[in-house]
Write a protein that holds these residues in place. Structure first.
Motif, PDB file in Angstrom:
ATOM      1  N   ALA A  19       0.979  -1.201   0.135  1.00  0.00           N
ATOM      2  CA  ALA A  19       0.182   0.113   0.237  1.00  0.00           C
ATOM      3  C   ALA A  19       0.847   1.424   0.004  1.00  0.00           C
ATOM      4  O   ALA A  19       1.782   1.315   0.903  1.00  0.00           O
ATOM      5  N   PHE A  20       0.658   2.111  -0.957  1.00  0.00           N
ATOM      6  CA  PHE A  20       1.286   3.421  -0.980  1.00  0.00           C
ATOM      7  C   PHE A  20       0.421   4.442  -0.267  1.00  0.00           C
ATOM      8  O   PHE A  20      -0.910   4.532  -0.851  1.00  0.00           O
ATOM      9  N   VAL A  21       0.419   5.144   0.638  1.00  0.00           N
ATOM     10  CA  VAL A  21      -0.525   6.000   1.259  1.00  0.00           C
ATOM     11  C   VAL A  21      -0.009   7.451   1.638  1.00  0.00           C
ATOM     12  O   VAL A  21       0.945   7.575   1.726  1.00  0.00           O
ATOM     13  N   ILE A  22      -0.899   8.279   1.260  1.00  0.00           N
ATOM     14  CA  ILE A  22      -0.729   9.621   1.560  1.00  0.00           C
ATOM     15  C   ILE A  22      -1.479  10.193   2.773  1.00  0.00           C
ATOM     16  O   ILE A  22      -2.537  10.113   2.895  1.00  0.00           O
ATOM     17  N   CYS A  23      -0.565  10.609   3.780  1.00  0.00           N
ATOM     18  CA  CYS A  23      -1.211  10.976   5.157  1.00  0.00           C
ATOM     19  C   CYS A  23      -1.645  12.492   4.986  1.00  0.00           C
ATOM     20  O   CYS A  23      -1.430  13.374   4.260  1.00  0.00           O
ATOM     21  N   ARG A  24      -2.603  12.704   5.990  1.00  0.00           N
ATOM     22  CA  ARG A  24      -3.108  13.809   6.025  1.00  0.00           C
ATOM     23  C   ARG A  24      -2.150  14.865   6.729  1.00  0.00           C
ATOM     24  O   ARG A  24      -1.200  14.323   7.458  1.00  0.00           O
ATOM     25  N   GLU A  25      -2.182  16.256   6.419  1.00  0.00           N
ATOM     26  CA  GLU A  25      -1.473  17.019   6.925  1.00  0.00           C
ATOM     27  C   GLU A  25      -1.263  16.885   8.475  1.00  0.00           C
ATOM     28  O   GLU A  25      -2.274  17.041   9.359  1.00  0.00           O
ATOM     29  N   GLY A  26      -0.014  16.660   9.071  1.00  0.00           N
ATOM     30  CA  GLY A  26       0.279  16.872  10.492  1.00  0.00           C
ATOM     31  C   GLY A  26       0.136  15.400  11.057  1.00  0.00           C
ATOM     32  O   GLY A  26       0.610  15.340  12.339  1.00  0.00           O
ATOM     33  N   ALA A  27      -0.156  14.442  10.261  1.00  0.00           N
ATOM     34  CA  ALA A  27      -0.279  13.223  10.833  1.00  0.00           C
ATOM     35  C   ALA A  27       0.836  12.391  10.824  1.00  0.00           C
ATOM     36  O   ALA A  27       1.164  11.403  11.591  1.00  0.00           O
ATOM     37  N   ASN A  31       4.556  13.774  10.695  1.00  0.00           N
ATOM     38  CA  ASN A  31       5.341  14.833  10.870  1.00  0.00           C
ATOM     39  C   ASN A  31       6.885  14.432  10.998  1.00  0.00           C
ATOM     40  O   ASN A  31       8.030  14.955  10.553  1.00  0.00           O
ATOM     41  N   THR A  32       6.924  13.307  11.756  1.00  0.00           N
ATOM     42  CA  THR A  32       8.265  12.860  12.532  1.00  0.00           C
ATOM     43  C   THR A  32       8.304  11.454  12.065  1.00  0.00           C
ATOM     44  O   THR A  32       7.235  10.785  11.685  1.00  0.00           O
ATOM     45  N   ALA A  33       9.476  10.951  12.294  1.00  0.00           N
ATOM     46  CA  ALA A  33       9.844   9.545  11.987  1.00  0.00           C
ATOM     47  C   ALA A  33       9.063   8.838  12.923  1.00  0.00           C
ATOM     48  O   ALA A  33       8.695   7.564  12.683  1.00  0.00           O
ATOM     49  N   LYS A  63       2.872  -4.498   3.365  1.00  0.00           N
ATOM     50  CA  LYS A  63       3.895  -3.376   3.511  1.00  0.00           C
ATOM     51  C   LYS A  63       3.111  -1.987   3.028  1.00  0.00           C
ATOM     52  O   LYS A  63       2.396  -1.980   2.166  1.00  0.00           O
ATOM     53  N   ILE A  64       3.501  -0.816   3.978  1.00  0.00           N
ATOM     54  CA  ILE A  64       2.808   0.269   3.824  1.00  0.00           C
ATOM     55  C   ILE A  64       3.984   1.365   3.554  1.00  0.00           C
ATOM     56  O   ILE A  64       4.795   1.304   4.449  1.00  0.00           O
ATOM     57  N   GLN A  65       3.889   1.999   2.752  1.00  0.00           N
ATOM     58  CA  GLN A  65       4.659   3.121   2.305  1.00  0.00           C
ATOM     59  C   GLN A  65       4.113   4.411   2.381  1.00  0.00           C
ATOM     60  O   GLN A  65       3.216   4.589   1.532  1.00  0.00           O
ATOM     61  N   LEU A  66       4.680   5.101   3.141  1.00  0.00           N
ATOM     62  CA  LEU A  66       3.996   6.599   3.461  1.00  0.00           C
ATOM     63  C   LEU A  66       4.522   7.686   2.063  1.00  0.00           C
ATOM     64  O   LEU A  66       5.734   7.661   2.335  1.00  0.00           O
ATOM     65  N   VAL A  67       3.780   8.379   1.613  1.00  0.00           N
ATOM     66  CA  VAL A  67       4.321   8.896   0.338  1.00  0.00           C
ATOM     67  C   VAL A  67       3.617  10.379   0.241  1.00  0.00           C
ATOM     68  O   VAL A  67       2.691  10.465   0.892  1.00  0.00           O
TER      69      VAL A  67
END
Length: 638
Positions: free
Chosen positions: A549-557, A559-561, A587-591
């Motif tokens: 899964a390629f996932v776009i996070c909401r702003e602020g979710a 921010n850090t590692a 696998k989840i990749q935050l993009v």
């Protein structure tokens, strides 16, 4: 008798049967159907429609499938073992039913259903463990003409509600809990959560299995064992039309909504019987074991209906292959003298990863045929299975088919037709496969590759998707009118043997179970941290395909590692809650973005290559809305 009629014994028999099935299909399938118990014979064998998808078989015939599974065997096989139940815990007592005993159990369960207001045509959903009452309940529904819809007892309450509401089921059958390896799961509690959103359900019948106290809603919930006290063990079978619905089984497609595949009575019966007999070459004294859960179509056709139609002995297993240790499958085979064994490549690969002593500690001398189902078996697993389980003396059959086909379509016939590692083999009589170009042109000759389609109907072909026939037409008959489109790519080798090479649509085959990418994306997108997602399959050593899964996070979710592990864990929780553990991403990749065309279409081709590790062969990205996002995704690949 069932085990001998229309039996293919030699390769010459196969060639003759195949020729007759193509030259005169109506006469061929009339001959195959003749020995069944019919209340009234058909007026037409088949009505074919590979454009609109309106296919019918044995029109005008009247029958009940359970009379063919049970009643017709009572005179000659009444005392023969029909069903062996092997529990999750090897220390728990096994249960065995003869054909006469199984017949009585089915009639009693049928009467419980009737006493609780179930009528012909009603939809009954079953969310139950792999216990004998599940098999009995399926047959009891068919006995009285109710439509059974089995939901795999690993799906979430949300997934149950979706299926119950789509089928507009009036009754749900469940249990207090289930065993799965070392775990015990509160099944009734999951059903209760689902039914908060299912207004059509008026009755829940609960089978006691673990002895757990459960909440029973007054006026809705009843215990099966209490109801059975008032139920007779005889029940006349309801007369059904050939095209009356037998069952609905939900499967994922390329959209987000699971589709209810409908199979009807006569054609499915003939196909299940014929394919079981000839693929597995089962003899009168065989002990046959299909490891599939009844929640999947393999459990319907090759654990229940196929074996019982043939008067065979079928084994049902509650547990998992690694409990209490990784020798459990082999222990069960030796314990019961299993002769024909049918399992999934995922199970084989998971057992390959354990010490070889787990299989070498057992004799497995009773085995004579091995089968594989659910996904193409890779060569390494095929050789391990053949060498260490079959001791190089058992033919390995690699069966290709789908929920929508009702039964096996392409496979070697055990000990009869040629096999080749990782190849399904040749089509069964009545099955006419073709390879198509993307434009729909047939590809002639051997040593060719293309889209796999079928150019003639067969008795087990899908009839419709419940409540939405247009979806059937668009999915299976719309892409290439005049053909049933399988969604799979295939290769035909130099000898005409078929090898399945994977899906060509947005469907991922995880451990033999199909999930539409849109269904998983819809679940991920329910998470409060997520803006958008894209899901693809990638090669997985055990499951065949994993979910990436390629996932776009909401702003602020994110921010850090430190945020990322928490977000990924919450995404997995959301998918498990919406669908079930079987669909959670590997696998989840935050993009920060996804590769899209200027019209907004996600370029999954690029994401697949990233997931597969083929990052040196991405192709032209200059036409994308934001080409730079591709490099970022490659650099962040897991």
């Amino acid at each position: 008798m069932p085990l001998e009629h229309s039996r293919i014994r030699t390769f010459e028999d196969y060639q003759d049967a195949y020729r007759r099935s193509v030259e005169n299909p109506e006469q061929f399938w009339a001959d195959v159907a003749e020995p069944f118990t019919w209340r009234r014979k058909w007026t037409s064998v088949m009505k074919a429609d590979l454009v609109g998808g309106h296919n019918e078989w044995y029109g005008g015939a009247k029958l009940n499938i359970t009379e063919n599974c049970l009643d017709r065997h009572l005179a000659a096989r009444g005392n023969k073992l029909a069903l062996i139940w092997e529990p999750n815990d090897p220390k728990t007592r096994q249960i065995r039913y003869t054909y006469r005993e199984l017949h009585q159990q089915v009639c009693q369960f049928a009467n419980v259903l009737l006493n609780n207001g179930v009528e012909k045509g009603d939809r009954v959903c079953l969310y139950m463990p792999m216990i004998p009452q599940l098999a009995i309940a399926v047959l009891a529904c068919a006995r009285i003409g109710a439509v059974h819809s089995v939901i795999f007892a690993g799906f979430s309450s949300t997934a149950i509600a979706d299926r119950v509401n789509d089928a507009q089921a009036s009754v749900v059958l469940t249990s207090d809990g289930l065993n799965r390896g070392p775990k015990q799961i509160p099944v009734k509690r999951v059903v209760d959560e689902a039914l908060e959103h299912c207004p059509s359900v008026r009755r829940v019948i609960v089978v006691e299995h673990l002895g757990w106290p459960v909440h029973m809603q007054e006026g809705r919930d009843v215990w099966y064992h209490e109801e059975a006290l008032e139920a007779a063990k005889t029940c006349p079978a309801e007369e059904m039309d050939a095209e009356d619905m037998l069952f609905i089984l939900y499967t994922s497609g390329s959209t987000g909504k699971p589709k209810g595949v409908v199979h009807t009575t006569a054609g499915y019966m003939v196909w299940a019987d014929y394919t079981f007999r000839n693929v597995f070459q089962v003899e009168e004294n065989d002990i046959y074991w299909c490891t599939a859960d009844v929640g999947w179509v393999t459990g319907h056709t090759y654990l229940l209906y196929g074996p019982l139609l043939n008067g065979a002995t079928t084994l049902m297993f509650e547990g998992v292959p690694t409990y209490p240790d990784a020798g459990r499958f082999w222990e069960v085979i030796d314990k019961h003298g299993v002769t024909v064994f049918y399992t999934a490549p995922t199970a084989i690969r998971s057992l390959m990863a354990t010490p070889l002593d787990n299989v070498l500690s057992y004799s497995l001398d009773s085995l004579r045929i091995l089968g594989s189902v659910g996904e193409p078996i890779n060569e390494e697993a095929w050789h391990w299975y053949h060498t260490h389980v079959g001791k190089e003396r058992c033919p390995v059959i690699d069966t290709w088919w789908q929920t929508e086909t009702g039964g096996v379509m392409i496979s070697a016939l055990a000990g009869v037709s040629p096999t080749r590692p990782a190849h399904a083999g040749q089509p069964l009589p009545g099955v006419q496969p073709v390879l198509l170009t993307q434009e729909g042109q047939e590809i002639e000759g051997n040593d060719q590759e293309g889209y796999l389609a079928i150019k003639a109907p067969w008795p087990g072909i899908i009839r419709t998707t419940y409540g939405d026939h247009e979806r059937t037409r668009q999915t299976y008959f719309g892409p290439y009118p005049g053909y049933y489109f399988t969604g799979d790519g295939a290769r035909r080798d130099e000898n005409g043997l078929y090898r399945i090479i994977g899906r060509v649509d947005d469907v991922i085959n995880v451990s033999g179970h199909r999930f539409g990418t849109a269904e998983i994306e819809n679940a991920i997108n329910q998470n409060a941290n997520v803006v958008e997602s894209a899901v693809v399959g990638y090669p997985h050593d055990v499951k065949g395909q994993g979910i990436y899964a390629f996932v776009i996070c909401r702003e602020g979710a994110c921010n850090t590692a430190a945020d990322k592990p928490h977000v990924e864990a919450s995404i997995i929780e959301t998918v498990v809650a919406e669908i079930g553990k079987i669909a959670k991403p590997d696998k989840i990749q935050l993009v920060s973005g996804l590769p899209k065309t200027r019209s907004g279409k996600i370029m999954r081709r690029i994401l697949r290559k990233v997931a597969e590790g083929e990052t040196g062969n991405i192709g032209d990205v200059t036409t994308l809305l934001d080409p730079a996002v591709v490099e970022e995704i490659i650099n962040g690949r897991k």
